[in-house]
Design an enzyme around this catalytic site. Structure first.
Site, PDB file in Angstrom:
ATOM      1  N   ARG A   1      -6.186 -12.317  12.756  1.00  0.00           N
ATOM      2  CA  ARG A   1      -5.525 -11.600  11.650  1.00  0.00           C
ATOM      3  C   ARG A   1      -6.612 -10.986  10.793  1.00  0.00           C
ATOM      4  O   ARG A   1      -7.316 -11.698  10.058  1.00  0.00           O
ATOM      5  CB  ARG A   1      -4.687 -12.589  10.843  1.00  0.00           C
ATOM      6  CG  ARG A   1      -3.847 -11.968   9.735  1.00  0.00           C
ATOM      7  CD  ARG A   1      -3.145 -13.040   8.927  1.00  0.00           C
ATOM      8  NE  ARG A   1      -2.181 -12.498   7.999  1.00  0.00           N
ATOM      9  CZ  ARG A   1      -0.912 -12.201   8.285  1.00  0.00           C
ATOM     10  NH1 ARG A   1      -0.446 -12.398   9.491  1.00  0.00           N
ATOM     11  NH2 ARG A   1      -0.097 -11.700   7.368  1.00  0.00           N
TER      12      ARG A   1
ATOM     13  N   CYS B   1       0.838  -1.196   0.000  1.00  0.00           N
ATOM     14  CA  CYS B   1       0.000   0.000   0.000  1.00  0.00           C
ATOM     15  C   CYS B   1       0.875   1.250   0.000  1.00  0.00           C
ATOM     16  O   CYS B   1       1.748   1.400   0.840  1.00  0.00           O
ATOM     17  CB  CYS B   1      -0.800  -0.181   1.260  1.00  0.00           C
ATOM     18  SG  CYS B   1      -1.813   1.006   1.891  1.00  0.00           S
TER      19      CYS B   1
ATOM     20  N   ARG C   1      -7.957  -8.616   7.778  1.00  0.00           N
ATOM     21  CA  ARG C   1      -7.496  -8.150   6.479  1.00  0.00           C
ATOM     22  C   ARG C   1      -8.645  -7.536   5.682  1.00  0.00           C
ATOM     23  O   ARG C   1      -9.775  -8.030   5.722  1.00  0.00           O
ATOM     24  CB  ARG C   1      -6.903  -9.315   5.662  1.00  0.00           C
ATOM     25  CG  ARG C   1      -5.507  -9.749   6.147  1.00  0.00           C
ATOM     26  CD  ARG C   1      -4.499  -8.608   5.938  1.00  0.00           C
ATOM     27  NE  ARG C   1      -3.142  -8.888   6.319  1.00  0.00           N
ATOM     28  CZ  ARG C   1      -2.585  -8.609   7.500  1.00  0.00           C
ATOM     29  NH1 ARG C   1      -3.295  -8.092   8.479  1.00  0.00           N
ATOM     30  NH2 ARG C   1      -1.308  -8.832   7.730  1.00  0.00           N
TER      31      ARG C   1
ATOM     32  N   GLU D   1      -6.241  -7.715  -1.666  1.00  0.00           N
ATOM     33  CA  GLU D   1      -6.109  -7.951  -0.220  1.00  0.00           C
ATOM     34  C   GLU D   1      -5.152  -6.936   0.356  1.00  0.00           C
ATOM     35  O   GLU D   1      -4.161  -6.579  -0.282  1.00  0.00           O
ATOM     36  CB  GLU D   1      -5.571  -9.376  -0.013  1.00  0.00           C
ATOM     37  CG  GLU D   1      -5.433  -9.806   1.419  1.00  0.00           C
ATOM     38  CD  GLU D   1      -4.022  -9.751   1.992  1.00  0.00           C
ATOM     39  OE1 GLU D   1      -3.868  -9.988   3.193  1.00  0.00           O
ATOM     40  OE2 GLU D   1      -3.060  -9.423   1.244  1.00  0.00           O
TER      41      GLU D   1
HETATM   42  C1  LIG Z   1       1.826  -8.420   1.124  1.00  0.00           C
HETATM   43  S1  LIG Z   1       2.889  -9.410   0.161  1.00  0.00           S
HETATM   44  C2  LIG Z   1       1.773 -10.501  -0.637  1.00  0.00           C
HETATM   45  C3  LIG Z   1       2.013 -11.924  -0.303  1.00  0.00           C
HETATM   46  C4  LIG Z   1       1.158 -12.960  -1.004  1.00  0.00           C
HETATM   47  N1  LIG Z   1      -0.211 -12.542  -1.103  1.00  0.00           N
HETATM   48  C5  LIG Z   1       1.271 -14.328  -0.310  1.00  0.00           C
HETATM   49  O1  LIG Z   1       0.280 -14.994  -0.138  1.00  0.00           O
HETATM   50  O2  LIG Z   1       2.389 -14.745   0.068  1.00  0.00           O
HETATM   51  C6  LIG Z   1       3.353  -8.296  -1.131  1.00  0.00           C
HETATM   52  C7  LIG Z   1       4.365  -8.894  -2.069  1.00  0.00           C
HETATM   53  O3  LIG Z   1       4.580  -8.006  -3.162  1.00  0.00           O
HETATM   54  C8  LIG Z   1       5.921  -8.172  -3.578  1.00  0.00           C
HETATM   55  N2  LIG Z   1       6.300  -7.006  -4.407  1.00  0.00           N
HETATM   56  C9  LIG Z   1       6.605  -5.758  -3.986  1.00  0.00           C
HETATM   57  N3  LIG Z   1       6.910  -4.966  -5.041  1.00  0.00           N
HETATM   58  C10 LIG Z   1       6.795  -5.717  -6.158  1.00  0.00           C
HETATM   59  C11 LIG Z   1       6.982  -5.463  -7.551  1.00  0.00           C
HETATM   60  N4  LIG Z   1       7.370  -4.257  -7.988  1.00  0.00           N
HETATM   61  N5  LIG Z   1       6.767  -6.477  -8.432  1.00  0.00           N
HETATM   62  C12 LIG Z   1       6.387  -7.699  -7.992  1.00  0.00           C
HETATM   63  N6  LIG Z   1       6.212  -8.002  -6.679  1.00  0.00           N
HETATM   64  C13 LIG Z   1       6.399  -7.039  -5.765  1.00  0.00           C
HETATM   65  C14 LIG Z   1       6.690  -8.296  -2.264  1.00  0.00           C
HETATM   66  O4  LIG Z   1       7.967  -8.887  -2.440  1.00  0.00           O
HETATM   67  C15 LIG Z   1       5.724  -9.148  -1.431  1.00  0.00           C
HETATM   68  O5  LIG Z   1       6.041 -10.517  -1.498  1.00  0.00           O
END
Ligand SMILES: C[S@@+](CC[C@H](N)C(=O)[O-])C[C@H]1O[C@@H](n2cnc3c(N)ncnc32)[C@H](O)[C@@H]1O
Length: 347
Positions: free
Chosen positions: A154, A72, A156, A110
């Protein structure tokens, strides 16, 4: 034929497991973190694409559902537009350009519980307005993992959008009866117990409305300068990694920042740290999910993930309400603009 989905900001595939359990097929994934990519690849036999900002949206396969648990970031709102143009330069903009190009029927997003308050409420406002601009009817709610068969408190925010104009009814998600931490514990293992001198149990611990039973704290030496007489223990108590929870209750949120895995429970008259496997069980991951890499990386991964059974229930209702049985409520976009309301589960 199976409904197809794409898994953006895929992490270690929590979303994917939930949707695959309902027979959905993943046709594209993206994740930037090398350790998360490696785990994803070992578990799903597919190495996700890297940085989503570098992916050409026109090359992404057609799909029915876009899934994203995205980081976010604040939007720089120019004027009062509060829509598509305001999202440039953020990772949500990358979701938007894919939605625009591929027009999937459904989008599921999410984020953290306090998402609605992020940047004074502007973030969610811009996101809902943008989805609306793209032709999606949106509904959102805050769901708690403990209602979906795992003993973790948790919460969300989940946003569901439908291009057919069908509202998503969160009330139809089947809730399960609560389970306790003790129900997911390993029976034996090389547990890290604390010595009795290392903690203090509080008298008459009470179950909180969240299901948590805070029952003690670790006697850590922490900074006590400036604390009032007889209140030194309070500064220990207030540090989450010092807190001890009774295994007869629910566990607090597994956090992505807690790379040391300091989650302590009181079980069978002893205090011990949760094992990594137990942390994964608290997120609804099965024991055959392959874990690799350093412990600190694994704690970060699991704290960032989504709770699989919650996603499975969302997948079930998306399939039923928005895809299989959806009667199109589609109305022209201009009329939509006129009628624009995004509902927070108010059935
Ligand atoms: C809140 S986590 C989501 C995890 C996922 N929903 C799961 O079940 O494991 C956000 C993810 O976005 C990835 N992320 C951040 N910036 C990104 C980008 N520019 N391109 C691709 N992935 C990215 C992070 O590494 C992180 O794993």
């Amino acid at each position: 034929m199976a409904y197809k989905f794409i898994d953006l900001f895929a992490g270690i595939g929590g979303f994917r497991q939930g949707f695959e359990a309902l027979g959905f097929e993943c046709v594209f994934s993206s994740e930037i973190d090398p350790h998360a990519k490696e785990m994803y690849s070992q578990n799903f036999g597919e190495l996700p694409y890297g940085d989503i900002r570098e992916v050409d949206e026109t090359l992404i396969p057609n799909h029915d559902i876009l899934l994203a648990g995205f980081p976010c970031q604040p939007f720089s709102i120019a004027g009062d537009k509060k829509g598509f143009d305001d999202t440039r330069g953020t990772l949500f903009f990358d979701i938007v350009r894919i939605l625009k190009a591929k027009q999937p029927q459904v989008v599921v997003l999410e984020n953290v519980k306090h998402f609605k308050n992020h940047d004074g409420g502007k973030t969610i406002k811009v996101i809902l307005a943008t989805l609306h601009e793209l032709g999606y009817t949106t509904n959102w709610d805050v769901l708690n993992a403990k209602d979906f068969g795992v003993p973790q408190n948790r919460e969300r925010t989940i946003i569901v959008g439908s291009r057919r104009g069908v509202p998503f009814n969160f009330k139809k998600l089947t809730k399960k009866s609560p389970v306790a931490i003790k129900d997911i514990l390993e029976e034996e293992g090389d547990f890290e117990y604390l010595d009795e001198s290392e903690y203090t149990l509080i008298e008459h611990p009470k179950k909180q409305p969240s299901g948590l039973i805070f029952c003690g704290y670790r006697n850590k030496n922490i900074r006590i300068n400036g604390t009032r007489e007889n209140t030194k223990h309070l500064s220990r108590v207030h540090k989450q990694p010092n807190r001890i929870y009774d295994a007869n209750g629910t566990h607090p949120t597994i956090a992505s920042q807690e790379s040391a895995g300091r989650y302590f429970i009181y079980h069978n008259q002893r205090v011990r740290k949760l094992t990594l496997k137990e942390c994964f069980r608290l997120m609804g991951f099965k024991d055959d999910f392959k874990l690799m890499g350093s412990k600190s990386n694994l704690y970060n991964r699991i704290g960032n993930s989504v709770v699989v059974p919650m996603m499975e229930m969302i997948a079930k209702e998306v399939k039923c309400q928005l895809l299989d049985n959806a009667v199109s409520h589609y109305v022209p976009i201009s009329l939509f603009d006129y009628l624009y309301v995004s509902h927070k589960a108010n059935y």
